[in-house]
Design a protein around this motif. Structure first.
Motif, mmCIF file in Angstrom:
data_model
loop_
_atom_site.group_PDB
_atom_site.id
_atom_site.type_symbol
_atom_site.label_atom_id
_atom_site.label_comp_id
_atom_site.label_asym_id
_atom_site.label_seq_id
_atom_site.Cartn_x
_atom_site.Cartn_y
_atom_site.Cartn_z
ATOM 1 N N LEU A 46 2.873 -2.375 6.049
ATOM 2 C CA LEU A 46 3.119 -1.850 4.711
ATOM 3 C C LEU A 46 1.897 -1.117 4.192
ATOM 4 C CD1 LEU A 46 4.861 -5.027 3.273
ATOM 5 C CD2 LEU A 46 5.974 -2.976 4.169
ATOM 6 N N LYS A 47 2.129 -0.226 3.254
ATOM 7 C CA LYS A 47 1.048 0.542 2.636
ATOM 8 C C LYS A 47 0.953 0.201 1.158
ATOM 9 C CE LYS A 47 0.900 4.734 5.513
ATOM 10 N NZ LYS A 47 1.046 6.217 5.482
ATOM 11 N N GLY A 48 -0.265 0.161 0.649
ATOM 12 C CA GLY A 48 -0.498 -0.030 -0.769
ATOM 13 C C GLY A 48 -1.556 0.934 -1.241
ATOM 14 N N GLU A 49 -1.897 0.814 -2.504
ATOM 15 C CA GLU A 49 -2.905 1.723 -3.061
ATOM 16 C C GLU A 49 -4.261 1.539 -2.392
ATOM 17 O OE1 GLU A 49 -3.127 1.317 -7.266
ATOM 18 O OE2 GLU A 49 -1.045 1.950 -7.617
ATOM 19 N N ARG A 50 -4.545 0.310 -1.959
ATOM 20 C CA ARG A 50 -5.873 0.014 -1.415
ATOM 21 C C ARG A 50 -5.851 -0.476 0.022
ATOM 22 N NH1 ARG A 50 -8.126 -3.312 -6.748
ATOM 23 N NH2 ARG A 50 -7.892 -1.588 -8.238
ATOM 24 N N PHE A 51 -4.687 -0.417 0.682
ATOM 25 C CA PHE A 51 -4.653 -0.869 2.074
ATOM 26 C C PHE A 51 -3.596 -0.093 2.847
ATOM 27 C CE2 PHE A 51 -1.356 -3.327 -0.007
ATOM 28 C CZ PHE A 51 -0.346 -3.377 0.943
ATOM 29 N N ASN A 52 -3.753 -0.084 4.142
ATOM 30 C CA ASN A 52 -2.786 0.530 5.050
ATOM 31 C C ASN A 52 -2.712 -0.341 6.284
ATOM 32 O OD1 ASN A 52 -1.181 2.024 6.715
ATOM 33 N ND2 ASN A 52 -2.452 3.876 6.683
ATOM 34 N N ALA A 53 -1.664 -1.150 6.387
ATOM 35 C CA ALA A 53 -1.550 -2.104 7.482
ATOM 36 C C ALA A 53 -1.311 -1.439 8.829
ATOM 37 C CB ALA A 53 -0.437 -3.102 7.182
ATOM 38 N N HIS A 54 -1.089 -0.125 8.846
ATOM 39 C CA HIS A 54 -1.026 0.584 10.132
ATOM 40 C C HIS A 54 -2.333 0.409 10.901
ATOM 41 C CE1 HIS A 54 2.387 2.424 8.077
ATOM 42 N NE2 HIS A 54 2.773 2.988 9.213
ATOM 43 N N ASP A 55 -3.406 0.152 10.191
ATOM 44 C CA ASP A 55 -4.706 -0.021 10.838
ATOM 45 C C ASP A 55 -4.757 -1.270 11.708
ATOM 46 O OD1 ASP A 55 -5.589 2.276 9.551
ATOM 47 O OD2 ASP A 55 -6.491 1.175 7.880
ATOM 48 N N PHE A 56 -3.755 -2.162 11.566
ATOM 49 C CA PHE A 56 -3.753 -3.405 12.339
ATOM 50 C C PHE A 56 -2.788 -3.355 13.526
ATOM 51 C CE2 PHE A 56 -4.941 -4.617 7.973
ATOM 52 C CZ PHE A 56 -6.185 -5.170 8.232
ATOM 53 N N ILE A 57 -2.219 -2.191 13.805
ATOM 54 C CA ILE A 57 -1.230 -2.093 14.888
ATOM 55 C C ILE A 57 -1.830 -2.499 16.224
ATOM 56 C CG2 ILE A 57 0.086 -0.424 16.251
ATOM 57 C CD1 ILE A 57 0.942 0.886 13.628
ATOM 58 N N THR A 58 -3.033 -2.052 16.513
ATOM 59 C CA THR A 58 -3.664 -2.423 17.785
ATOM 60 C C THR A 58 -3.910 -3.923 17.863
ATOM 61 O OG1 THR A 58 -4.723 -0.272 18.059
ATOM 62 C CG2 THR A 58 -5.706 -2.120 19.233
ATOM 63 N N SER A 59 -4.301 -4.532 16.759
ATOM 64 C CA SER A 59 -4.576 -5.974 16.783
ATOM 65 C C SER A 59 -3.306 -6.779 17.019
ATOM 66 C CB SER A 59 -5.261 -6.405 15.490
ATOM 67 O OG SER A 59 -4.398 -6.264 14.373
ATOM 68 N N VAL A 60 -2.158 -6.340 16.499
ATOM 69 C CA VAL A 60 -0.922 -7.097 16.728
ATOM 70 C C VAL A 60 -0.448 -6.920 18.168
ATOM 71 C CG1 VAL A 60 -0.247 -6.967 14.300
ATOM 72 C CG2 VAL A 60 0.687 -5.297 15.913
ATOM 73 N N ALA A 61 -0.780 -5.790 18.786
ATOM 74 C CA ALA A 61 -0.475 -5.613 20.207
ATOM 75 C C ALA A 61 -1.218 -6.654 21.036
ATOM 76 C CB ALA A 61 -0.847 -4.199 20.656
ATOM 77 N N GLU A 62 -2.443 -6.927 20.661
ATOM 78 C CA GLU A 62 -3.243 -7.920 21.373
ATOM 79 C C GLU A 62 -2.703 -9.331 21.193
ATOM 80 O OE1 GLU A 62 -7.070 -7.229 19.755
ATOM 81 O OE2 GLU A 62 -7.417 -5.368 20.897
ATOM 82 N N LEU A 63 -1.957 -9.555 20.111
ATOM 83 C CA LEU A 63 -1.373 -10.877 19.848
ATOM 84 C C LEU A 63 -0.003 -11.064 20.507
ATOM 85 C CD1 LEU A 63 -2.299 -11.260 16.065
ATOM 86 C CD2 LEU A 63 -3.299 -12.491 17.995
ATOM 87 N N GLY A 64 0.501 -10.024 21.163
ATOM 88 C CA GLY A 64 1.753 -10.147 21.894
ATOM 89 C C GLY A 64 2.970 -9.569 21.217
ATOM 90 N N ALA A 65 2.772 -8.809 20.145
ATOM 91 C CA ALA A 65 3.918 -8.178 19.490
ATOM 92 C C ALA A 65 4.644 -7.254 20.458
ATOM 93 C CB ALA A 65 3.459 -7.403 18.263
ATOM 94 N N THR A 66 5.936 -7.119 20.248
ATOM 95 C CA THR A 66 6.755 -6.251 21.102
ATOM 96 C C THR A 66 6.865 -4.844 20.534
ATOM 97 O OG1 THR A 66 8.071 -8.083 21.956
ATOM 98 C CG2 THR A 66 9.090 -5.899 22.031
ATOM 99 N N ALA A 67 6.978 -4.744 19.202
ATOM 100 C CA ALA A 67 7.227 -3.446 18.581
ATOM 101 C C ALA A 67 6.600 -3.399 17.199
ATOM 102 C CB ALA A 67 8.724 -3.175 18.503
ATOM 103 N N THR A 68 6.476 -2.191 16.672
ATOM 104 C CA THR A 68 5.992 -2.000 15.319
ATOM 105 C C THR A 68 6.783 -0.886 14.653
ATOM 106 O OG1 THR A 68 4.074 -1.515 13.917
ATOM 107 C CG2 THR A 68 4.198 -0.349 16.011
ATOM 108 N N LEU A 69 7.025 -1.025 13.375
ATOM 109 C CA LEU A 69 7.501 0.110 12.603
ATOM 110 C C LEU A 69 6.287 0.966 12.263
ATOM 111 C CD1 LEU A 69 10.105 -1.410 10.103
ATOM 112 C CD2 LEU A 69 10.388 -0.757 12.498
ATOM 113 N N THR A 70 6.518 2.209 11.925
ATOM 114 C CA THR A 70 5.416 3.093 11.564
ATOM 115 C C THR A 70 5.917 4.250 10.723
ATOM 116 O OG1 THR A 70 3.624 4.484 12.397
ATOM 117 C CG2 THR A 70 5.630 4.383 13.733
#
Length: 462
Positions: A46-70
């Motif tokens: 999700l995106k907010g005024e002060r954050f952009n969780a797209h920046d964590f996509i690589t970290s969730v890949a390392e945790l074993g996630a299968t897919a991400t929205l973007t």
């Protein structure tokens, strides 16, 4: 949870930017918090005024996630299937609506200016005497929390009780068309969020958005004692009204308190019987009335309903009653506040059986805009009407509470004002005495839990 990726993509109108790694076509969890991602998860950044969780996509890949929205057309990590959508927040709601559609169970939606959480908890408690119930946890009642709640649905669940909160128009609409409730409950229409909605009539309009998702064979439950809700008329759905007034379908009489319990006689269209509710306040009797109405609709017996009422426990900081080592009783109702909820809590304090003083520590109520001075003063007026011994008003806006109480020049009421709660906390040792009963009530941003914690340390050598 086990969802096919192709079903998810179809539900949200997504587009794949790459191919699934290792041919994995199943999702077993949906997360918006990158720290909670595990193997098989779909990450919704999700995106907010002060954050952009797209920046964590690589970290969730390392945790074993299968897919991400973007919302980006760039593939940040080839280990994940990237599903492009125009708006990840909207996609989260769309996906939750799809997931909810997989379950043919009754869903109860609860909204209102105040009392949403306690009503949700009461309904869930009563129904749990017969059914396996999923309910909203904590404050997960917005456009992020509600989808996450729905994602917790499992085959063993027989009923879901979903809380719906809002600050602006169209928010309840989006939540309702996502949850598709079979029963819609509106607890009341007060002044919460009046800054954004302009008037109580505007608040009513926003709350009635819950009808936008109510199923065709659904049921509408309204507080018939509320001046605005009592005037609501609908023809599409059957309607039940609850309250003390004789015109209500479900009503109460002989309400009294003893210890930490409330006693009442419940009158339904079919029966009349006495109940014991393990908490205090007439507003909790109202919550019980609507819970009883829904329980009867779902086929529960009188004995099952009474057993369910016994199972009620309040959520944290919602009229939690405790006693310190030196005999101070604390009524912690400081999770949030509005004029209506302030007055309800003050009435509980006034009626509480006590050998000591009755002390109200009241703080600012937020999101009232230009109405704030008048509404805070109304609370002060109400304090002066009640058998309360001491008022401590804390915060910038709370000055108007003190002013409202002071103008009555009531000899039996001592009024004190603190601009900052830190100063009050420093004075607690001199303020509180054994057998005092202390109510704490303020908007969540005032962080009155710090005062509650400090009271617990008074004369306790902690």
């Amino acid at each position: 949870m086990k969802l096919l990726l192709q079903d998810i993509i179809a539900a949200i109108g997504g587009r794949c930017l790459n191919t699934p790694p290792d041919g994995n076509n199943f999702i077993t969890a949906i997360e918006t918090d990158s720290r909670k991602v595990k193997e098989g998860s779909l990450f919704v950044p999700l995106k907010g005024e002060r954050f952009n969780a797209h920046d964590f996509i690589t970290s969730v890949a390392e945790l074993g996630a299968t897919a991400t929205l973007t919302e980006e057309l760039t593939v940040r990590d080839e280990r994940l299937l990237h599903i492009f959508v125009a708006d990840t927040k909207k996609a989260l709601l769309d996906l939750a609506a799809y997931y909810r559609s997989l379950f043919e169970i009754p869903v109860i939606g609860v909204t209102g200016s105040v009392g949403k959480t306690s009503t949700k908890d009461m309904i869930a408690a009563v129904l749990s005497a017969k059914f396996n119930v999923l309910k909203t946890q904590g404050n997960f009642n917005n456009e992020i929390g509600l989808p996450l709640t729905l994602f917790n649905l499992r085959p063993e669940h027989q009923v879901a009780v979903i809380e719906m909160g809002m600050n602006h128009f169209n928010e309840i609409h989006r939540l309702s068309v996502t949850a598709l409730p079979d029963v819609a409950v509106i607890t009341n229409v007060g002044t919460s969020h009046i800054e954004n909605l302009g008037s109580r009539e505007g608040i009513l309009k926003a709350k009635l958005e819950i009808l936008d998702g109510l199923k065709e064979n659904g049921l509408l439950c309204l507080n018939g004692d509320n001046d605005l809700l009592s005037q609501v008329e609908v023809t599409k759905w059957p309607m039940i009204k609850f309250g003390e007034g004789e015109n209500n379908d479900y009503r109460c009489e002989n309400v009294s308190a003893k210890g930490h319990d409330t006693y009442a006689t419940i009158i339904t269209p079919h029966d009349k019987y006495d109940v014991v509710i393990p908490t205090l306040g007439i507003h909790m009797v109202y919550n019980s009335l609507v819970a009883i109405a829904i329980a009867e609709k779902l086929g529960m017996t009188q004995d099952e309903i009474k057993e369910g009422l016994k199972l009620y426990t309040p959520s944290k900081m919602r009229m939690n009653i405790s006693k310190t080592k030196n005999g101070i009783t604390v009524l912690d109702d400081a999770y949030n506040a509005s004029v209506d909820s302030m007055c309800a809590s003050l009435k509980v304090l006034a009626e509480y059986e006590s050998q000591g003083r009755k002390i109200a520590i009241l703080g600012d109520m937020f999101e009232m805009g230009e109405f704030a001075p008048e509404l805070h003063a109304q609370v002060g007026d109400y304090v002066a009407e009640l058998p309360i011994d001491v008022l401590y008003a804390v915060g910038d806006l709370a000055k108007y509470i003190a002013d409202g109480a002071n103008k009555h020049k009531k000899d039996t009421l001592i009024v004190n004002y603190y601009k900052d709660k830190t100063d009050l906390i420093l004075d607690l040792h001199n303020i509180l005495q054994s057998e005092d009963v202390v109510l704490l009530k303020a908007s969540r941003g005032m962080q009155f839990e710090e005062i509650v914690k400090a009271i617990g340390k008074v004369n306790d050598n902690e």
